[in-house]
Design a protein around this motif. Structure first.
Motif, PDB file in Angstrom:
ATOM      1  N   HIS A 240       0.854  -1.182   0.000  1.00 23.20           N
ATOM      2  CA  HIS A 240       0.000   0.000   0.000  1.00 23.20           C
ATOM      3  C   HIS A 240       0.893   1.235   0.000  1.00 23.20           C
ATOM      4  O   HIS A 240       2.060   1.190   0.370  1.00 23.20           O
ATOM      5  CB  HIS A 240      -0.895   0.035   1.244  1.00 23.20           C
ATOM      6  CG  HIS A 240      -1.714  -1.203   1.461  1.00 23.20           C
ATOM      7  ND1 HIS A 240      -3.045  -1.291   1.116  1.00 23.20           N
ATOM      8  CD2 HIS A 240      -1.386  -2.411   1.999  1.00 23.20           C
ATOM      9  CE1 HIS A 240      -3.511  -2.499   1.431  1.00 23.20           C
ATOM     10  NE2 HIS A 240      -2.524  -3.189   1.963  1.00 23.20           N
ATOM     11  N   ASP A 241       0.316   2.361  -0.413  1.00 22.21           N
ATOM     12  CA  ASP A 241       0.955   3.648  -0.192  1.00 22.21           C
ATOM     13  C   ASP A 241      -0.113   4.621   0.271  1.00 22.21           C
ATOM     14  O   ASP A 241      -1.236   4.221   0.614  1.00 22.21           O
ATOM     15  CB  ASP A 241       1.716   4.135  -1.428  1.00 22.21           C
ATOM     16  CG  ASP A 241       0.814   4.424  -2.626  1.00 22.21           C
ATOM     17  OD1 ASP A 241      -0.434   4.416  -2.479  1.00 22.21           O
ATOM     18  OD2 ASP A 241       1.353   4.656  -3.732  1.00 22.21           O
ATOM     19  N   GLN A 242       0.218   5.900   0.308  1.00 19.96           N
ATOM     20  CA  GLN A 242      -0.715   6.874   0.869  1.00 19.96           C
ATOM     21  C   GLN A 242      -1.924   7.121  -0.019  1.00 19.96           C
ATOM     22  O   GLN A 242      -2.877   7.780   0.396  1.00 19.96           O
ATOM     23  CB  GLN A 242       0.025   8.178   1.153  1.00 19.96           C
ATOM     24  CG  GLN A 242       1.058   8.020   2.263  1.00 19.96           C
ATOM     25  CD  GLN A 242       1.848   9.281   2.498  1.00 19.96           C
ATOM     26  OE1 GLN A 242       2.977   9.405   2.061  1.00 19.96           O
ATOM     27  NE2 GLN A 242       1.249  10.234   3.202  1.00 19.96           N
ATOM     28  N   ALA A 243      -1.904   6.572  -1.247  1.00 22.82           N
ATOM     29  CA  ALA A 243      -3.031   6.741  -2.155  1.00 22.82           C
ATOM     30  C   ALA A 243      -3.903   5.496  -2.243  1.00 22.82           C
ATOM     31  O   ALA A 243      -4.931   5.525  -2.906  1.00 22.82           O
ATOM     32  CB  ALA A 243      -2.533   7.131  -3.546  1.00 22.82           C
ATOM     33  N   GLY A 244      -3.503   4.385  -1.567  1.00 21.41           N
ATOM     34  CA  GLY A 244      -4.325   3.177  -1.599  1.00 21.41           C
ATOM     35  C   GLY A 244      -3.536   1.935  -1.947  1.00 21.41           C
ATOM     36  O   GLY A 244      -2.297   1.917  -1.874  1.00 21.41           O
ATOM     37  N   PRO A 245      -4.213   0.844  -2.346  1.00 26.18           N
ATOM     38  CA  PRO A 245      -3.528  -0.405  -2.729  1.00 26.18           C
ATOM     39  C   PRO A 245      -2.562  -0.159  -3.877  1.00 26.18           C
ATOM     40  O   PRO A 245      -2.845   0.606  -4.799  1.00 26.18           O
ATOM     41  CB  PRO A 245      -4.681  -1.313  -3.148  1.00 26.18           C
ATOM     42  CG  PRO A 245      -5.890  -0.766  -2.446  1.00 26.18           C
ATOM     43  CD  PRO A 245      -5.685   0.720  -2.399  1.00 26.18           C
ATOM     44  N   LEU A 246      -1.410  -0.840  -3.815  1.00 24.72           N
ATOM     45  CA  LEU A 246      -0.349  -0.561  -4.776  1.00 24.72           C
ATOM     46  C   LEU A 246       0.123  -1.796  -5.529  1.00 24.72           C
ATOM     47  O   LEU A 246       0.363  -1.747  -6.739  1.00 24.72           O
ATOM     48  CB  LEU A 246       0.836   0.077  -4.041  1.00 24.72           C
ATOM     49  CG  LEU A 246       2.065   0.419  -4.868  1.00 24.72           C
ATOM     50  CD1 LEU A 246       1.729   1.458  -5.937  1.00 24.72           C
ATOM     51  CD2 LEU A 246       3.187   0.924  -3.963  1.00 24.72           C
ATOM     52  N   GLY A 247       0.291  -2.940  -4.843  1.00 19.62           N
ATOM     53  CA  GLY A 247       0.835  -4.113  -5.510  1.00 19.62           C
ATOM     54  C   GLY A 247       1.122  -5.224  -4.527  1.00 19.62           C
ATOM     55  O   GLY A 247       0.508  -5.312  -3.464  1.00 19.62           O
ATOM     56  N   ARG A 248       2.106  -6.070  -4.866  1.00 20.04           N
ATOM     57  CA  ARG A 248       2.451  -7.219  -4.030  1.00 20.04           C
ATOM     58  C   ARG A 248       3.962  -7.415  -4.021  1.00 20.04           C
ATOM     59  O   ARG A 248       4.670  -7.017  -4.964  1.00 20.04           O
ATOM     60  CB  ARG A 248       1.799  -8.506  -4.547  1.00 20.04           C
ATOM     61  CG  ARG A 248       0.301  -8.490  -4.575  1.00 20.04           C
ATOM     62  CD  ARG A 248      -0.257  -9.870  -4.867  1.00 20.04           C
ATOM     63  NE  ARG A 248      -0.316 -10.690  -3.671  1.00 20.04           N
ATOM     64  CZ  ARG A 248      -1.383 -10.771  -2.873  1.00 20.04           C
ATOM     65  NH1 ARG A 248      -2.464 -10.073  -3.151  1.00 20.04           N
ATOM     66  NH2 ARG A 248      -1.366 -11.537  -1.807  1.00 20.04           N
ATOM     67  N   VAL A 249       4.432  -8.064  -2.946  1.00 16.34           N
ATOM     68  CA  VAL A 249       5.827  -8.449  -2.847  1.00 16.34           C
ATOM     69  C   VAL A 249       5.884  -9.886  -2.340  1.00 16.34           C
ATOM     70  O   VAL A 249       5.174 -10.250  -1.410  1.00 16.34           O
ATOM     71  CB  VAL A 249       6.622  -7.496  -1.914  1.00 16.34           C
ATOM     72  CG1 VAL A 249       5.972  -7.354  -0.555  1.00 16.34           C
ATOM     73  CG2 VAL A 249       8.064  -7.971  -1.770  1.00 16.34           C
ATOM     74  N   CYS A 250       6.713 -10.726  -2.991  1.00 13.34           N
ATOM     75  CA  CYS A 250       6.865 -12.133  -2.601  1.00 13.34           C
ATOM     76  C   CYS A 250       8.332 -12.440  -2.329  1.00 13.34           C
ATOM     77  O   CYS A 250       9.219 -11.901  -2.992  1.00 13.34           O
ATOM     78  CB  CYS A 250       6.343 -13.065  -3.692  1.00 13.34           C
ATOM     79  SG  CYS A 250       4.552 -13.105  -3.846  1.00 13.34           S
ATOM     80  N   GLN A 251       8.552 -13.337  -1.344  1.00 16.24           N
ATOM     81  CA  GLN A 251       9.900 -13.732  -0.959  1.00 16.24           C
ATOM     82  C   GLN A 251       9.943 -15.234  -0.686  1.00 16.24           C
ATOM     83  O   GLN A 251       9.060 -15.761  -0.009  1.00 16.24           O
ATOM     84  CB  GLN A 251      10.345 -13.006   0.318  1.00 16.24           C
ATOM     85  CG  GLN A 251      10.301 -11.491   0.236  1.00 16.24           C
ATOM     86  CD  GLN A 251      10.331 -10.868   1.625  1.00 16.24           C
ATOM     87  OE1 GLN A 251       9.307 -10.654   2.235  1.00 16.24           O
ATOM     88  NE2 GLN A 251      11.524 -10.599   2.126  1.00 16.24           N
TER      89      GLN A 251
END
Length: 258
Positions: A240-251
């Motif tokens: 997320h960022d200050q404007a809303g949902p943004l994406g995903r991160v996988c590890q």
């Protein structure tokens, strides 16, 4: 005692394609923090993309071959494709003639598509600064990358972070997603019965996908993990960022006895 140097200096000081990591680039295990290493590689490609007008970074993936040392580092960039709307590049991290990490990234130039505009109202801008400081780190006996981060607890499963000290001397908002996205595993662990963890949990890679460029200095990480008795696991976090949902991160996580 943990002593942070001049906060006006970046975590990585630059000399051409060479970088001097400050002590705040250190990780909780051996070598540099994965978020610092991956962030540096992505930042180098992000700067090149800005110079070459490649468009916005939309995805990047980093594999960590071995813990990077706290010594002079070198980044090398290879352009795989540059033309039309899509550009792709690879970056490698070296020290003492040895390869430590490798990254790839893709960039896309925007094109107006009015038919795809969403009908619903945009999320209200969010300011995480009044939230409580995340206190699950516990006592630190030495300075690490966490000392360069301001991390807040949203109380709803999302941890918010911003840089107290810039990663590099130039703007690299996409690289900042790696700096915080790499912490998905400790964020998740701190809300489980496994905290403090009796094992190590280094990740050997990290991949970020976004649907748009990030907005604002804050990055929100909403983590989830699937760990297995064979000592392997996946941490999958919403961004997320200050404007809303943004994406995903996988590890991909390697679970090791302490």
């Amino acid at each position: 005692m943990n002593v942070i140097a001049d906060l006006s200096e970046p975590v990585f000081s630059r000399d051409g394609n060479f970088w001097e990591p400050h002590v705040e680039a250190s990780g909780p295990f051996r070598g540099l923090h994965g978020g610092a290493v991956s962030g540096l590689l992505v930042a180098a490609m992000e700067e090149r993309a800005r110079e070459e007008d490649w468009g916005a970074p939309m995805t990047a993936s980093v594999i960590i071959l071995r813990p990077a040392p706290l010594e002079r580092l070198e980044t090398k960039i290879e352009v795989l494709r540059a033309g039309g709307r899509v550009a792709m590049a690879e970056a490698t991290l070296w020290a003492g003639g040895k390869l430590y990490a490798k990254a790839s990234a893709s960039f896309i130039k925007p094109l107006a598509m009015p038919a795809l505009e969403r009908a619903e109202a945009a999320p209200a801008p969010f300011d995480p600064s009044p939230l409580a400081v995340w206190g699950a780190r516990g006592p630190q006996q030495r300075t690490t990358f966490f000392d360069a981060l301001d991390i807040r607890d949203g109380g709803n499963g999302i941890k918010w972070g911003r840089m107290k000290r810039r990663l590099v001397a130039f703007d690299a908002p996409f690289a900042q997603l790696f700096a915080f996205g790499d912490n998905g595993t400790p964020y998740w662990l701190s809300g489980t019965e496994f905290w403090p963890p009796p094992w190590g949990f280094p990740n050997i890679d990290i991949t970020v996908h976004v649907s748009r460029p990030p907005v604002g200095p804050w990055v929100g990480v909403e983590p989830d993990s699937d760990w297995r008795r064979e000592g392997v696991g996946l941490t999958d976090s919403r961004l997320h960022d200050q404007a809303g949902p943004l994406g995903r991160v996988c590890q991909t996580v390697v679970i090791t006895p302490r």
